[in-house]
Design a protein around this motif. Structure first.
Motif, PDB file in Angstrom:
ATOM      1  N   ARG A 124      13.163  11.618 -30.413  1.00 16.82           N
ATOM      2  CA  ARG A 124      12.647  10.266 -30.215  1.00 16.82           C
ATOM      3  C   ARG A 124      13.799   9.367 -29.774  1.00 16.82           C
ATOM      4  O   ARG A 124      14.943   9.554 -30.181  1.00 16.82           O
ATOM      5  CB  ARG A 124      12.064   9.730 -31.520  1.00 16.82           C
ATOM      6  N   ILE A 125      13.491   8.382 -28.966  1.00 20.96           N
ATOM      7  CA  ILE A 125      14.556   7.523 -28.446  1.00 20.96           C
ATOM      8  C   ILE A 125      15.065   6.577 -29.532  1.00 20.96           C
ATOM      9  O   ILE A 125      16.253   6.353 -29.671  1.00 20.96           O
ATOM     10  CB  ILE A 125      14.047   6.768 -27.195  1.00 20.96           C
ATOM     11  N   VAL A 126      14.129   6.046 -30.320  1.00 18.19           N
ATOM     12  CA  VAL A 126      14.539   5.109 -31.379  1.00 18.19           C
ATOM     13  C   VAL A 126      14.185   5.720 -32.738  1.00 18.19           C
ATOM     14  O   VAL A 126      13.055   6.185 -32.928  1.00 18.19           O
ATOM     15  CB  VAL A 126      13.802   3.754 -31.222  1.00 18.19           C
ATOM     16  N   ASP A 127      15.120   5.766 -33.635  1.00 21.30           N
ATOM     17  CA  ASP A 127      14.855   6.308 -34.965  1.00 21.30           C
ATOM     18  C   ASP A 127      15.440   5.427 -36.048  1.00 21.30           C
ATOM     19  O   ASP A 127      16.469   4.789 -35.833  1.00 21.30           O
ATOM     20  CB  ASP A 127      15.461   7.705 -35.081  1.00 21.30           C
ATOM     21  N   LEU A 128      14.767   5.434 -37.182  1.00 16.21           N
ATOM     22  CA  LEU A 128      15.281   4.659 -38.314  1.00 16.21           C
ATOM     23  C   LEU A 128      16.297   5.510 -39.076  1.00 16.21           C
ATOM     24  O   LEU A 128      15.994   6.611 -39.510  1.00 16.21           O
ATOM     25  CB  LEU A 128      14.111   4.300 -39.245  1.00 16.21           C
ATOM     26  N   VAL A 188      18.744  -3.236 -41.498  1.00 17.06           N
ATOM     27  CA  VAL A 188      18.160  -2.073 -40.829  1.00 17.06           C
ATOM     28  C   VAL A 188      19.221  -1.393 -39.977  1.00 17.06           C
ATOM     29  O   VAL A 188      20.009  -2.061 -39.304  1.00 17.06           O
ATOM     30  CB  VAL A 188      16.971  -2.532 -39.935  1.00 17.06           C
ATOM     31  N   VAL A 189      19.230  -0.058 -40.031  1.00 19.87           N
ATOM     32  CA  VAL A 189      20.120   0.703 -39.143  1.00 19.87           C
ATOM     33  C   VAL A 189      19.231   1.574 -38.263  1.00 19.87           C
ATOM     34  O   VAL A 189      18.440   2.375 -38.765  1.00 19.87           O
ATOM     35  CB  VAL A 189      21.091   1.598 -39.947  1.00 19.87           C
ATOM     36  N   LEU A 190      19.324   1.367 -36.952  1.00 23.91           N
ATOM     37  CA  LEU A 190      18.526   2.165 -36.015  1.00 23.91           C
ATOM     38  C   LEU A 190      19.452   3.036 -35.178  1.00 23.91           C
ATOM     39  O   LEU A 190      20.577   2.637 -34.859  1.00 23.91           O
ATOM     40  CB  LEU A 190      17.736   1.270 -35.046  1.00 23.91           C
ATOM     41  N   LYS A 191      18.948   4.220 -34.804  1.00 21.75           N
ATOM     42  CA  LYS A 191      19.699   5.061 -33.869  1.00 21.75           C
ATOM     43  C   LYS A 191      18.924   5.005 -32.561  1.00 21.75           C
ATOM     44  O   LYS A 191      17.752   5.395 -32.519  1.00 21.75           O
ATOM     45  CB  LYS A 191      19.736   6.486 -34.407  1.00 21.75           C
ATOM     46  N   ILE A 192      19.567   4.475 -31.518  1.00 22.56           N
ATOM     47  CA  ILE A 192      18.895   4.397 -30.229  1.00 22.56           C
ATOM     48  C   ILE A 192      19.690   5.262 -29.265  1.00 22.56           C
ATOM     49  O   ILE A 192      20.857   4.975 -28.980  1.00 22.56           O
ATOM     50  CB  ILE A 192      18.803   2.943 -29.716  1.00 22.56           C
ATOM     51  N   ARG A 193      19.057   6.313 -28.769  1.00 24.23           N
ATOM     52  CA  ARG A 193      19.730   7.302 -27.910  1.00 24.23           C
ATOM     53  C   ARG A 193      21.103   7.672 -28.498  1.00 24.23           C
ATOM     54  O   ARG A 193      22.141   7.521 -27.843  1.00 24.23           O
ATOM     55  CB  ARG A 193      19.914   6.767 -26.492  1.00 24.23           C
ATOM     56  N   ASN A 194      21.086   8.034 -29.765  1.00 16.01           N
ATOM     57  CA  ASN A 194      22.283   8.474 -30.478  1.00 16.01           C
ATOM     58  C   ASN A 194      23.325   7.390 -30.742  1.00 16.01           C
ATOM     59  O   ASN A 194      24.392   7.686 -31.248  1.00 16.01           O
ATOM     60  CB  ASN A 194      22.955   9.668 -29.776  1.00 16.01           C
ATOM     61  N   GLU A 195      23.018   6.163 -30.427  1.00 12.56           N
ATOM     62  CA  GLU A 195      23.953   5.081 -30.749  1.00 12.56           C
ATOM     63  C   GLU A 195      23.448   4.325 -31.964  1.00 12.56           C
ATOM     64  O   GLU A 195      22.242   4.046 -32.057  1.00 12.56           O
ATOM     65  CB  GLU A 195      24.002   4.093 -29.574  1.00 12.56           C
ATOM     66  N   ILE A 196      24.339   3.978 -32.847  1.00 17.15           N
ATOM     67  CA  ILE A 196      23.918   3.290 -34.072  1.00 17.15           C
ATOM     68  C   ILE A 196      23.934   1.771 -33.855  1.00 17.15           C
ATOM     69  O   ILE A 196      24.878   1.227 -33.289  1.00 17.15           O
ATOM     70  CB  ILE A 196      24.867   3.667 -35.233  1.00 17.15           C
ATOM     71  N   HIS A 197      22.849   1.119 -34.274  1.00 15.48           N
ATOM     72  CA  HIS A 197      22.749  -0.349 -34.209  1.00 15.48           C
ATOM     73  C   HIS A 197      22.326  -0.842 -35.582  1.00 15.48           C
ATOM     74  O   HIS A 197      21.451  -0.244 -36.185  1.00 15.48           O
ATOM     75  CB  HIS A 197      21.676  -0.774 -33.209  1.00 15.48           C
ATOM     76  N   MET A 198      22.956  -1.902 -36.049  1.00 16.04           N
ATOM     77  CA  MET A 198      22.498  -2.414 -37.345  1.00 16.04           C
ATOM     78  C   MET A 198      22.470  -3.940 -37.349  1.00 16.04           C
ATOM     79  O   MET A 198      23.217  -4.582 -36.607  1.00 16.04           O
ATOM     80  CB  MET A 198      23.368  -1.888 -38.485  1.00 16.04           C
ATOM     81  N   THR A 199      21.557  -4.453 -38.169  1.00 17.37           N
ATOM     82  CA  THR A 199      21.497  -5.906 -38.332  1.00 17.37           C
ATOM     83  C   THR A 199      20.768  -6.266 -39.618  1.00 17.37           C
ATOM     84  O   THR A 199      20.089  -5.421 -40.209  1.00 17.37           O
ATOM     85  CB  THR A 199      20.828  -6.586 -37.113  1.00 17.37           C
ATOM     86  N   SER A 200      20.916  -7.524 -40.025  1.00 14.45           N
ATOM     87  CA  SER A 200      20.156  -8.018 -41.183  1.00 14.45           C
ATOM     88  C   SER A 200      19.423  -9.278 -40.755  1.00 14.45           C
ATOM     89  O   SER A 200      19.925 -10.043 -39.920  1.00 14.45           O
ATOM     90  CB  SER A 200      21.101  -8.394 -42.322  1.00 14.45           C
ATOM     91  N   GLU A 201      18.241  -9.457 -41.319  1.00 14.01           N
ATOM     92  CA  GLU A 201      17.467 -10.678 -41.031  1.00 14.01           C
ATOM     93  C   GLU A 201      16.793 -11.143 -42.303  1.00 14.01           C
ATOM     94  O   GLU A 201      16.529 -10.339 -43.208  1.00 14.01           O
ATOM     95  CB  GLU A 201      16.378 -10.396 -39.983  1.00 14.01           C
ATOM     96  N   ILE A 202      16.471 -12.429 -42.323  1.00 17.58           N
ATOM     97  CA  ILE A 202      15.674 -12.939 -43.446  1.00 17.58           C
ATOM     98  C   ILE A 202      14.248 -13.170 -42.959  1.00 17.58           C
ATOM     99  O   ILE A 202      14.005 -13.238 -41.748  1.00 17.58           O
ATOM    100  CB  ILE A 202      16.261 -14.246 -44.029  1.00 17.58           C
ATOM    101  N   GLY A 203      13.323 -13.268 -43.896  1.00 21.31           N
ATOM    102  CA  GLY A 203      11.931 -13.510 -43.506  1.00 21.31           C
ATOM    103  C   GLY A 203      11.168 -14.128 -44.648  1.00 21.31           C
ATOM    104  O   GLY A 203      11.724 -14.389 -45.718  1.00 21.31           O
ATOM    105  N   VAL A 204       9.845 -14.335 -44.426  1.00 19.56           N
ATOM    106  CA  VAL A 204       9.044 -14.937 -45.502  1.00 19.56           C
ATOM    107  C   VAL A 204       8.770 -13.913 -46.598  1.00 19.56           C
ATOM    108  O   VAL A 204       8.381 -14.254 -47.713  1.00 19.56           O
ATOM    109  CB  VAL A 204       7.706 -15.512 -44.969  1.00 19.56           C
ATOM    110  N   GLY A 205       8.952 -12.666 -46.294  1.00 25.64           N
ATOM    111  CA  GLY A 205       8.783 -11.587 -47.266  1.00 25.64           C
ATOM    112  C   GLY A 205       9.549 -10.385 -46.758  1.00 25.64           C
ATOM    113  O   GLY A 205      10.108 -10.418 -45.649  1.00 25.64           O
ATOM    114  N   PRO A 206       9.587  -9.300 -47.530  1.00 25.08           N
ATOM    115  CA  PRO A 206      10.376  -8.137 -47.107  1.00 25.08           C
ATOM    116  C   PRO A 206       9.885  -7.498 -45.807  1.00 25.08           C
ATOM    117  O   PRO A 206      10.693  -7.048 -44.991  1.00 25.08           O
ATOM    118  CB  PRO A 206      10.252  -7.169 -48.287  1.00 25.08           C
ATOM    119  N   VAL A 207       8.550  -7.468 -45.607  1.00 26.30           N
ATOM    120  CA  VAL A 207       8.031  -6.855 -44.372  1.00 26.30           C
ATOM    121  C   VAL A 207       8.454  -7.690 -43.169  1.00 26.30           C
ATOM    122  O   VAL A 207       8.962  -7.178 -42.169  1.00 26.30           O
ATOM    123  CB  VAL A 207       6.476  -6.737 -44.433  1.00 26.30           C
TER     124      VAL A 207
END
Ligand code: KIV
Ligand code: ZN
Length: 514
Positions: free
Chosen positions: A402-406, A423-442
């Motif tokens: 898969r191109i994008v994986d969690l 969240v840490v995502l692997k996109i075409r074998n490259e690692i990307h990570m970020t944090s965000e806030i929201g109104v709830g966890p989802v």
């Protein structure tokens, strides 16, 4: 090509005695009777959005509301009439001058006016005699005609009215200028044979088009509407998803598909938009469509039993009356304890896994056994489950294809912290990570994914259902994503709502970028 159903010998023979119309007019009352569904109240903009879509799908008449009922209703109807749609825009009015004046002021093309005629309504509600009711009905029709508008007249509770009096009422309003008469089965007491008889009797006396308005108190609204057409009715009232007062009205999608596919009676409806319209109305009204709802339900074209799935894969019409695409649906092969090897092979193929290539015959037998065992535990089997089983059995990693994986997700929530997700995502074998806030966890988790993926892919819809009961309920999340000219739907199920949401969104992203 004539639909397969119409070449059915039994149906053809049964229909020989009917003088069927070539065309039936669709009068949609989702925005009036549909809005009378307990618990439903639409804002003017929501009503406008539904009206725009009813017009787009091709209904002949849109009953936009009951203008006198509120200022908001008038605002909504004015917004609808201001657009100059192809559909005739109609407003409901009691046989009362004030109601008619307010409807006229909303700029409608026609007015649907009504007064009750049955003994029960005469005695307990109106406290009027037969003559007074006829006079009121005639005055209302004449008053509307004086304003240059089309009139549809309803004798409310027609089906519990004495037949000779009902005929007299209708004849009087037709003489006064009514363009169509409508026969409401107000409390849904008709059965198909009785409705057929009633319409045939009315046809002998009434020379303007006859319409029916069937309620679903005994679950017969669509059957009664169809029987009315067999008897000679030229128009049916219906609502999207069968919404309406109490048990609802005749469902538009069911009635028009029956008339079109079984009887070969045409209408202007672009049937391939029916499921989309049903989903829109369900979203805006908050009334969920039951999965086994005919035509537009989630399960209407889903097959789980091995015998059915095998048949459908060999020839779809073995276990489907019509092709799902005709109503904007897709065939689904659901995996569960009843599933057979054919369906599982088809599902693997859909996931890009060919038996004999990536999976040996022995491994396939093991996969089938594992899927059935999971089904036996009462679990709904998702694509993710299938991939996990295949990976486990074959000892191959399919996910990395898969191109994008969690890779990782962590959420923090509580009464004193702002919900945050990393969240840490692997996109075409490259690692990307970020944090965000929201109104709830989802919200935070999905925002984090979207911020990594970028603006080109957008989350358009998000639905969550609890599949089982209890605090450990299995949550099913369904998402719709849009990007790079594609619109995809993806779903995932998990006891953890955040995980189900994230997996569904990542699955959808992969469907877009693949
Ligand atoms: O069910 C009914 O009788 C109605 C009337 C207003 C036509 O909805
Ligand atoms: Zn009604």
């Amino acid at each position: 090509m004539e639909p397969y159903i119409q070449s059915n010998e039994i149906i053809k023979k049964a229909m020989e005695s009917f003088k069927l119309p070539k065309y039936v007019t669709v009068f949609d009352t989702t925005l009036r009777d549909g809005e009378q569904t307990p618990g439903v109240s639409l804002t003017p903009d929501e009503k406008l959005e539904i009206a725009i879509n009813l017009n787009k799908i091709g209904v002949d008449v849109i009953e936009a509301g009951f203008p006198v009922s509120s200022a908001g209703e008038q605002e909504a109807i004015k917004k609808i009439t201001s657009l100059g749609m192809d559909s005739e825009i109609c407003g409901l009015a009691r046989a009362v001058k004030k109601d008619i004046d307010v409807a006229v002021d909303c700029g409608v093309d026609s007015i649907h006016t009504f007064i009750a005629t049955s003994p029960l309504h005469r005695k307990y509600k109106l406290k009027m005699d037969k003559e007074e009711i006829i006079n009121r009905a005639v005055e209302a029709v004449e008053y509307i005609k004086d304003h240059g508008l089309k009139v549809e007249f309803s004798a409310e509770d027609a089906t519990r009215t004495e037949l000779d009096y009902l005929v007299e009422v209708y004849k009087n309003v037709v003489d006064a200028g009514a363009d169509r008469i409508n026969v409401p089965d107000t409390v849904g007491v008709m059965v198909p044979n009785a409705m057929y008889y009633l319409i045939k009797e009315l046809k002998k006396e009434i020379k303007v088009p006859i319409s029916v308005h069937c309620h679903n108190d005994f679950g017969l609204a669509v059957a009664n509407s169809v029987a009315a057409v067999e008897g000679g009715a030229e128009q049916i009232h219906c609502t999207v998803n069968g919404l309406g007062e109490r048990a609802g009205n005749a469902a538009l999608e069911e009635a028009i598909m029956t008339l079109k596919m079984v009887y070969g009676i045409e209408n202007r409806i672009k049937t391939e938009k029916l499921t989309e319209l049903s989903n829109l109305v369900s979203k805006l009204t908050g009334i969920k469509t039951q999965p086994n709802k005919a035509i537009v339900g989630e399960n209407s074209f889903a097959h789980e039993s091995g015998i059915h799935a095998h048949g459908v894969l060999a020839h779809a019409l073995t276990y489907e009356p019509i092709a799902p695409e005709i109503v904007g649906q897709k065939r689904k092969i659901i995996l569960g304890k009843h599933t057979g090897a054919h369906a599982i092979k088809a599902k693997l193929k859909e996931l890009g896994i060919e038996v004999g290539e990536k999976v040996s015959e022995e491994q396939f037998a093991e996969i089938v056994a594992r899927i059935k065992a999971l089904g036996d535990k009462g679990k709904m089997i998702t694509d993710m489950d299938v991939v996990a089983i295949v990976e486990d059995v074959t000892k191959r990693t399919l996910k990395s294809e898969r191109i994008v994986d969690l890779e990782q997700i962590a959420v923090m929530t509580g009464n004193k912290v702002i919900p945050t997700a990393s969240v840490v995502l692997k996109i075409r074998n490259e690692i990307h990570m970020t944090s965000e806030i929201g109104v709830g966890p989802v919200d935070a988790a999905l925002k984090a994914i979207c911020s990594i993926i970028g603006e080109k892919i957008k989350l358009k819809e998000y639905h969550i259902n609890a599949i089982t009961g209890g605090t450990d309920a299995l949550a099913e999340v369904v998402v719709k994503l849009e990007g790079y000219g594609k619109e995809v739907t993806a779903k995932a199920a998990n006891e953890d709502i955040v995980r189900a949401s994230v997996e569904a969104v990542i699955d959808g992203i992969n469907k877009i970028v693949e």
